[in-house]
Design a protein around this motif. Structure first.
Motif, PDB file in Angstrom:
ATOM      1  N   SER A 152     -66.530  16.352  35.385  1.00  0.00           N
ATOM      2  CA  SER A 152     -65.234  17.035  35.398  1.00  0.00           C
ATOM      3  C   SER A 152     -64.630  16.914  34.012  1.00  0.00           C
ATOM      4  CB  SER A 152     -64.307  16.399  36.441  1.00  0.00           C
ATOM      5  OG  SER A 152     -62.991  16.917  36.324  1.00  0.00           O
ATOM      6  N   TYR A 153     -63.997  17.991  33.572  1.00  0.00           N
ATOM      7  CA  TYR A 153     -63.327  17.972  32.264  1.00  0.00           C
ATOM      8  C   TYR A 153     -61.819  17.727  32.407  1.00  0.00           C
ATOM      9  CZ  TYR A 153     -67.732  19.918  30.668  1.00  0.00           C
ATOM     10  OH  TYR A 153     -69.066  20.109  30.396  1.00  0.00           O
ATOM     11  N   ARG A 154     -61.381  17.484  33.665  1.00  0.00           N
ATOM     12  CA  ARG A 154     -59.960  17.252  33.900  1.00  0.00           C
ATOM     13  C   ARG A 154     -59.675  15.828  34.358  1.00  0.00           C
ATOM     14  NH1 ARG A 154     -58.420  22.087  37.868  1.00  0.00           N
ATOM     15  NH2 ARG A 154     -60.295  21.265  38.887  1.00  0.00           N
ATOM     16  N   GLU A 155     -60.701  15.112  34.795  1.00  0.00           N
ATOM     17  CA  GLU A 155     -60.513  13.743  35.261  1.00  0.00           C
ATOM     18  C   GLU A 155     -61.740  12.927  34.898  1.00  0.00           C
ATOM     19  OE1 GLU A 155     -61.796  13.735  39.797  1.00  0.00           O
ATOM     20  OE2 GLU A 155     -60.254  15.261  39.408  1.00  0.00           O
TER      21      GLU A 155
END
Length: 369
Positions: free
Chosen positions: A286-289
């Protein structure tokens, strides 16, 4: 000439030797036996030797007539009554011909004089006029017919089983090739997608990634298109693929790699671990978390041990990652190659997807074929 056709030809050649060598040895023993049993200077022994060869000739005809023609043609037909009818007619014909030839060649004239009167009296009491030798050995004729039937039926069943195994092997090889070839599109799609993302971020990394991809493609196209590959090559390919996919990861992704650098000389079917690694990079980051991927590839004295685990980002919590085509294909390949000699454990919860695969390797090539 196809590989399957060559295998069938080799199978038939091997079976022909195994089938006829015992026959040749047995015939030779029966033919030379009188040389050691009878005295050719004794008139009585000479008579019995003639009778021995006379009966042996008919027993050979009975054996191979049944072995080569009656059993193959009639026994495996849907109606077994034809088999028994053919046997009855064949045995009856042998009795008639043997009686006729015995009289025609006047074999009785070779009998010593002192036994002639006794035989004449015995034959006079025989209401059918059959010579005593044939009557005395009628049971032997039945034994020969029974023995030849047993041999022919057993060998035909073995041949059918061997041909069925060869056909099944060809089917399995074809299915394995199909499943293995399905890996290539997934591999190229994921690799190219990774490089495409790098072009916009870092063109230098993208250029190096293309170089790495070319090396991986050579292995995928040439080296992996065989039944087994060297352990070292497979381990190197796995590491280089992970390094290629690693270049696009953000700082939020923790990647742990533990791949043995020293591996023994041995062989293993290719591309067994790639689908699980692809699955981890596709669904586990994941690039958000914060997320993680952990990959280990070890080897002991008998097995290769692969483990892979990855986080499941929150956006995928309601989406199972177990049903991908690559995972399903590798399950089929493992079952076809190793049958029950491998271990595959796939576990998943809301946060982590894990794989443990243990497969045997061998120091002899084509052991899995």
């Amino acid at each position: 000439m196809s590989k399957e056709l060559k295998n069938l030809q080799n199978l038939f050649s091997k079976n022909m030797v195994e089938r006829w060598l015992p026959h040749l040895i047995g015939l030779l023993l029966f033919l030379i036996l009188p040389v050691f049993v009878f005295n050719r200077n004794n008139v009585r022994d000479v008579f019995w030797m003639y009778n021995y060869y006379y009966q042996l000739a008919f027993m050979i005809v009975a054996f191979y007539g049944n072995y080569l023609f009656i059993v193959p043609r009639f026994f495996f037909s849907k109606r077994k009554v034809y088999f028994f009818l053919a046997l009855f007619l064949f045995v009856s014909l042998l009795l008639v011909i043997s009686q006729y030839l015995y009289e025609y060649f006047q074999l009785e004239d070779f009998r010593p004089d002192r036994f002639s009167n006794v035989i004449t009296q015995v034959r006079a009491k025989n209401r059918f006029g059959l010579h005593p030798k044939l009557i005395d050995n009628f049971l032997l004729l039945l034994i020969v017919i029974g023995f030849s039937s047993g041999m022919a039926i057993t060998q035909q069943l073995r041949l059918n089983e061997a041909k069925q195994k060869e056909i099944e092997k060809a089917r399995v090889d074809s299915e394995l090739a199909f499943l293995r070839n399905q890996i290539s599109p997934h591999f190229f799609f994921n690799a190219l997608n990774n490089i495409y993302g790098l072009i916009a971020i870092d063109s230098d990394k993208a250029q190096k990634a293309v170089e790495k991809l070319s090396g991986l493609m050579r292995y995928l196209i040439y080296d992996s298109n065989i039944e087994v590959v060297d352990l070292k090559k497979e381990f190197d390919f796995t590491l280089r693929y992970i390094e290629l996919m690693q270049q696009r990861l953000s700082s939020k992704v923790k990647l742990d790699i533990d791949i043995s650098k020293e591996v023994p000389d041995g062989q293993i079917p290719p591309l067994l671990f790639l689908p699980f690694i692809e699955n981890a990079f596709k669904h586990g980051i994941s690039y958000r978390e914060n997320s993680f991927i952990s990959i280990a590839l070890k080897v002991d004295s008998e097995n290769v041990i692969f483990s892979c685990s990855n986080s499941i980002p929150s956006r995928n919590e309601q989406k199972s990652v177990k049903g991908g085509l690559g995972i399903e294909n590798i399950k089929k390949r493992l079952a076809l190659i190793f049958r029950n000699s491998y271990k595959l454990d796939i576990t998943q919860n809301d946060k982590v997807f894990s794989v443990l695969l243990v497969v045997p390797y061998t120091r002899e090539k084509h052991i899995f074929s």
